[in-house]
Design an enzyme around this catalytic site. Structure first.
Site, PDB file in Angstrom:
ATOM      1  N   CYS A 182      57.461  81.094  83.008  1.00 12.54           N
ATOM      2  CA  CYS A 182      58.006  79.838  83.498  1.00 12.54           C
ATOM      3  C   CYS A 182      59.214  80.132  84.378  1.00 12.54           C
ATOM      4  O   CYS A 182      59.334  81.200  84.962  1.00 12.54           O
ATOM      5  CB  CYS A 182      58.383  78.922  82.344  1.00 12.54           C
ATOM      6  N   LEU A 239      54.611  77.729  82.280  1.00 13.57           N
ATOM      7  CA  LEU A 239      53.215  78.074  82.546  1.00 13.57           C
ATOM      8  C   LEU A 239      52.686  78.629  81.233  1.00 13.57           C
ATOM      9  O   LEU A 239      53.080  79.702  80.797  1.00 13.57           O
ATOM     10  CB  LEU A 239      53.109  79.124  83.662  1.00 13.57           C
ATOM     11  N   ASP A 260      56.619  84.053  71.561  1.00 21.06           N
ATOM     12  CA  ASP A 260      57.595  85.134  71.654  1.00 21.06           C
ATOM     13  C   ASP A 260      59.016  84.587  71.811  1.00 21.06           C
ATOM     14  O   ASP A 260      59.990  85.242  71.443  1.00 21.06           O
ATOM     15  CB  ASP A 260      57.257  86.090  72.801  1.00 21.06           C
ATOM     16  N   ILE A 302      41.316  92.045  98.116  1.00 22.81           N
ATOM     17  CA  ILE A 302      41.171  91.403  99.407  1.00 22.81           C
ATOM     18  C   ILE A 302      40.764  92.437 100.445  1.00 22.81           C
ATOM     19  O   ILE A 302      41.114  93.611 100.374  1.00 22.81           O
ATOM     20  CB  ILE A 302      42.458  90.689  99.862  1.00 22.81           C
TER      21      ILE A 302
END
Length: 632
Positions: A2, A56, A105, A295
């Site tokens: 986050c 997140l 955590d 990519i």
């Protein structure tokens, strides 16, 4: 994963005022944590404090909401990152009778601090930035991880103290944009990035990796301390076979610890040694196929996707290959560059963002090969350090100066490809007959004497590296261990990890780097240097440890890295923007550059003389400047 924010004021504010401010800061970094947010506010007669975070969700999706409080409510934490050894730490605490209410955590960090205080910070293996408000001590503790994988900025002025994961949150609270910091300006133009503790802004700092801040709410004093003192480096007498076995075990162990997740996980697979080893290790730990992402480029001179396909076939992964065209990259240049919030001109950030963006559509977590070069000695600049010592002992300085001028004249080219010509020119440019040669080698933008030609005298700082010489204790680096130590302190924290964090978090993707492990770093520092670089064979011990797992000679193939043709773009799609940045009236008003000299540098590049990396560095600065101070 986050982002965190916080501020303290030396006056009482209402809960509504505090919530409005901290929510504004959180809103600025919603991309870092689109799944959830949380805030804590508290006010006393002589101070107010607010802490916030965006989340997140990766671990403990249901009960890991922050902030998290101690049982008595006296300790509050907001946390950004991952602690990979939290389960072992949790078991240790549970044996001591500590109760847990989540599987996160974050709670482990708080309960460990409650038991052991600030000494607990050194036990954390992970990537993190967190702040703990301790009401008992009336202090706030703010820490950053060992390598600096997660960012932390802060500023203290006029009784206000503010900290955040990204500069944009801090700037959002300021009534006026701070001026340009002279040291930050010079570090950027020398290095192409700004390492901690400096930023481009006066009065705003980055917290160095492996450090923590202590803010005393009683006195308003701010202090900074090291989390873990550097270990003394003692080279051990060990056989190559023993070293190979230990390296393999440590790498596999680290990949396993970094693969803990409650959401889908994959790997970036470029086909180079580092990402191939990480992908191999992850695939061996899973019974089902793993996801790999790479990519390729339409421009074949930049495309190395065949190497990634070879590894994907070997480990039988679900391989996702994204072919990018130049137009797709060009269209994202502004968004990517401006998200750094300060000048940053590592051009590999462009493809890094695009692969992260594509990957985020499939998984929330990706393992990367970042850190492999610093841990195992994989950079060309380490060659250059060795060459400089031998070269300057053999070639008189006058002869060298003649050679350098001749080579520069005959090797001008329109191409910005980092081929043999580029490497020879860079090597000769970096040759130094003083103790500054390695500091010149890492200056990817402008050499000291060159920068003096382009900045006005009042903006030029001839010795921007003195702080780092003092902090590392290395004034005149002369061996691979010292080169790597400088890189850990500067380029890893200031460039590589900044690039990965900002480009991935812009797409709400968490990236983890298994090679960035304290145990692995400490172990490789004890190995004889020839195990890391044998002759001219880079990352020798890593390749030898995993050689039997790959096709013959595969790990010895050269790889160019994330190159993009920015020199060509500056003459084509970016030319209009670039020419705005050398407008005479604008430059004189800006009052930073020697107008005639910087204009000539840019015009020469547009007319065919390859000044790619100096012009690109200038371009990135000017784009940031116009957006920041002129809103253009």
């Amino acid at each position: 994963m986050c982002g965190i924010n916080g501020f303290i004021t030396e006056n009482k504010e209402s809960e509504t005022q505090l919530r409005n401010k901290i929510n504004q800061m959180n809103d600025m970094i919603v991309h870092r944590g689109p799944d959830d947010d949380g805030v804590f506010v508290h006010s006393e007669s002589d101070f107010s404090i607010a802490m916030g975070m965006r989340r997140l969700s990766i671990i403990d999706l249901n009960s890991g909401k922050q902030p998290i409080y101690s049982d008595d409510g006296k300790l509050i934490i907001v946390f950004n990152g991952e602690v990979y050894n939290y389960k072992a730490l949790k078991e240790e605490l549970e044996k001591q009778g500590v109760l847990f209410y989540t599987k996160s955590d974050t709670e482990v960090i708080l309960k460990l601090y409650e038991k052991q205080g600030i000494s607990s910070f050194k036990k954390l293996d992970g990537m993190f930035a967190f702040s703990i408000y301790d009401k008992n001590k009336n202090k706030v503790f703010i820490a950053r991880d060992f390598f600096g994988e997660k960012p932390l900025y802060y500023t203290k002025k006029d009784g206000n103290f503010t900290w955040a994961s990204e500069l944009k949150s801090i700037l959002n609270l300021k009534n006026t944009t701070p001026g340009i910091d002279k040291m930050g300006l010079n570090l950027f133009f020398r290095l192409t990035y700004i390492p901690a503790p400096y930023t481009i802004y006066e009065g705003v700092s980055k917290l160095e990796s492996n450090h923590f801040l202590i803010y005393d709410l009683n006195t308003g004093e701010l202090a900074k301390e090291v989390i873990e003192e550097p270990k003394a480096i003692d080279k051990q007498n060990i056989t190559l076979e023993e070293a190979k076995s230990k390296v393999k075990d440590l790498v596999q162990e680290s990949v396993e610890s970094r693969s803990v997740s409650d959401v889908p996980i994959g790997t970036f697979l470029s086909g180079g040694v580092d990402s191939s080893v990480v992908s191999l290790c992850l695939s061996k730990m899973n019974t089902s196929k793993i996801n790999t992402f790479s990519i390729g480029f339409e421009k074949k001179s930049y495309d190395e996707s065949d190497k990634a396909r070879t590894v994907a076939k070997l480990i039988d992964s679900h391989h996702h290959e994204f072919i990018l065209n130049e137009k797709e990259l060009e269209n994202n240049v502004s968004e990517i560059l401006l998200n750094f919030d300060e000048p940053f001109s590592d051009s590999s950030s462009l493809p890094s963002y695009l692969v992260a963006n594509k990957t985020s559509g499939h998984v929330k977590v990706a393992l990367t090969g970042d850190g492999g070069d610093e841990i195992f000695g994989g950079y060309n600049k380490y060659y250059m350090g060795k060459i400089n010592q031998k070269y300057t002992n053999l070639i008189p300085e006058g002869v060298h100066n003649y050679l350098a001028k001749s080579v520069n004249f005959f090797m001008n080219t329109r191409s910005d490809r980092r081929g043999k010509r580029f490497k020879i020119k860079r090597l000769l440019k970096a040759i130094d007959y003083t103790d500054n040669y390695y500091w010149d080698i890492i200056s990817l933008g402008y050499a000291a004497d060159t920068l003096a030609m382009y900045l006005l005298p009042n903006h030029f700082e001839p010795f921007p590296f003195e702080y780092y010489k003092k902090q590392t204790g290395i004034k005149s680096p002369s061996n691979l261990t010292e080169y790597r130590t400088i890189d850990k302190f500067m380029s890893l924290e200031g460039d590589m990890l900044v690039k990965v964090d900002r480009t991935s978090m812009l797409t709400s993707l968490e990236c983890r780097a298994p090679f960035l492990n304290k145990k692995l770093w400490d172990y490789t520092n004890t190995l004889p240097e020839q195990y890391l670089m044998k002759g001219w064979d880079k990352k020798f011990i890593l390749k030898e440890a995993f050689r039997d797992e790959f096709p013959k000679d595969f790990l010895d193939k050269s790889k160019s890295g994330f190159g993009v043709p920015i020199g060509d773009w500056l003459r084509s799609s970016l030319k209009k923007d670039l020419e705005k940045y050398i407008d005479g009236t604008f430059l004189k008003t800006q009052n930073i550059f020697q107008v005639e000299m910087i204009t000539k540098l840019v015009r020469d590049h547009l007319n065919g003389i390859d000044n790619t990396f100096m012009v690109w560095t200038f371009f990135c600065f000017q784009k940031w400047y116009r957006n920041t101070y002129l809103n253009l």
